[in-house]
Design a protein around this motif. Sequence first.
Motif, PDB file in Angstrom:
ATOM      1  N   SER A 256      45.134 -32.273  45.968  1.00 28.41           N
ATOM      2  CA  SER A 256      45.413 -30.953  46.533  1.00 28.41           C
ATOM      3  C   SER A 256      45.092 -30.931  48.019  1.00 28.41           C
TER       4      SER A 256
ATOM      5  N   GLU B 197      47.714 -30.468  51.266  1.00 27.73           N
ATOM      6  CA  GLU B 197      47.552 -29.495  52.354  1.00 27.73           C
ATOM      7  C   GLU B 197      47.630 -30.202  53.707  1.00 27.73           C
TER       8      GLU B 197
ATOM      9  N   ALA C 279      51.176 -30.985  54.412  1.00 26.75           N
ATOM     10  CA  ALA C 279      51.918 -29.811  54.886  1.00 26.75           C
ATOM     11  C   ALA C 279      51.645 -29.575  56.374  1.00 26.75           C
TER      12      ALA C 279
ATOM     13  N   GLN D  99      60.364 -24.466  55.391  1.00 22.41           N
ATOM     14  CA  GLN D  99      60.719 -24.883  54.030  1.00 22.41           C
ATOM     15  C   GLN D  99      59.942 -26.126  53.610  1.00 22.41           C
TER      16      GLN D  99
ATOM     17  N   ASN E  90      56.297 -25.211  53.062  1.00 20.50           N
ATOM     18  CA  ASN E  90      56.135 -24.433  51.834  1.00 20.50           C
ATOM     19  C   ASN E  90      56.281 -25.314  50.595  1.00 20.50           C
ATOM     20  N   GLU E  91      57.182 -26.279  50.658  1.00 23.69           N
ATOM     21  CA  GLU E  91      57.350 -27.196  49.528  1.00 23.69           C
ATOM     22  C   GLU E  91      56.063 -27.993  49.296  1.00 23.69           C
TER      23      GLU E  91
ATOM     24  N   ARG F 185      53.069 -27.125  50.240  1.00 23.03           N
ATOM     25  CA  ARG F 185      52.016 -26.199  49.803  1.00 23.03           C
ATOM     26  C   ARG F 185      52.217 -25.776  48.352  1.00 23.03           C
ATOM     27  N   MET F 186      53.472 -25.696  47.916  1.00 23.02           N
ATOM     28  CA  MET F 186      53.736 -25.358  46.513  1.00 23.02           C
ATOM     29  C   MET F 186      53.245 -26.486  45.605  1.00 23.02           C
ATOM     30  N   ARG F 187      53.460 -27.730  46.036  1.00 15.57           N
ATOM     31  CA  ARG F 187      52.928 -28.861  45.264  1.00 15.57           C
ATOM     32  C   ARG F 187      51.405 -28.795  45.247  1.00 15.57           C
ATOM     33  N   LYS F 188      50.793 -28.349  46.350  1.00 18.65           N
ATOM     34  CA  LYS F 188      49.337 -28.191  46.403  1.00 18.65           C
ATOM     35  C   LYS F 188      48.876 -27.134  45.400  1.00 18.65           C
ATOM     36  N   VAL F 189      49.590 -26.007  45.356  1.00 18.69           N
ATOM     37  CA  VAL F 189      49.232 -24.941  44.404  1.00 18.69           C
ATOM     38  C   VAL F 189      49.341 -25.460  42.973  1.00 18.69           C
ATOM     39  N   ASN F 190      50.408 -26.202  42.680  1.00 20.43           N
ATOM     40  CA  ASN F 190      50.562 -26.779  41.339  1.00 20.43           C
ATOM     41  C   ASN F 190      49.418 -27.730  41.022  1.00 20.43           C
TER      42      ASN F 190
END
Length: 185
Positions: A53, A57, A60, A125, A128-129, A131-136
């Motif tokens: 994670s 970040e 990103a 974009q 955000n992609e 960061r979305m993988r980080k959230v997952n």
Amino acid sequence: MATNWDKVAGISSIAGTFQGIVGNYYAAETKKFKYKSMALNFEHKKDMAKINSRMLERQAQQVGRAYNRQIMIKTMAAGQRKGKATASAAARGGSLGYGSTANLFASDEIMKEIDKITMNTNKVQAMNEARMRKVNMDIRGTMLGVSQAGALANASTVSPFLNMSSTLLTGIGDFVKNKGYGLVG
């Protein structure tokens, strides 16, 4: 009066009871260690998810810096083109504020802004992609933590002594039912 065969049966029953007690004790210990091992495995995966994670970040942020560099290079190149075009037009005696020369400079300025906006959109974009993988990955780490807690809770509920006590009570009940197999009294 109990016969020798009754005594042999009693001794055999007592030996079977003790064998069952030992077997049940170690079966419960094995199950307990299995749950603890699962918990350690979940903890390791959770820790790896946290590391991944943080890495995502940083990725990103690096993507953002790379796009910012691209935007800087493109806008500097556009500025260089505009400066050369201005110098060239002035050298030929052209007027910068009127007619087709003005339209040319306005078009260049608009294209520079469109390129800048497009690159910025792509940057957002891409960031955000990542960061979305980080959230997952954060969610995965949280779920692994829940699984770890569940495995530890299961391990704490396994009681080797409780498991072997049922075998002991069954053996005692059999011993009493058969009046001690002639071994007592």
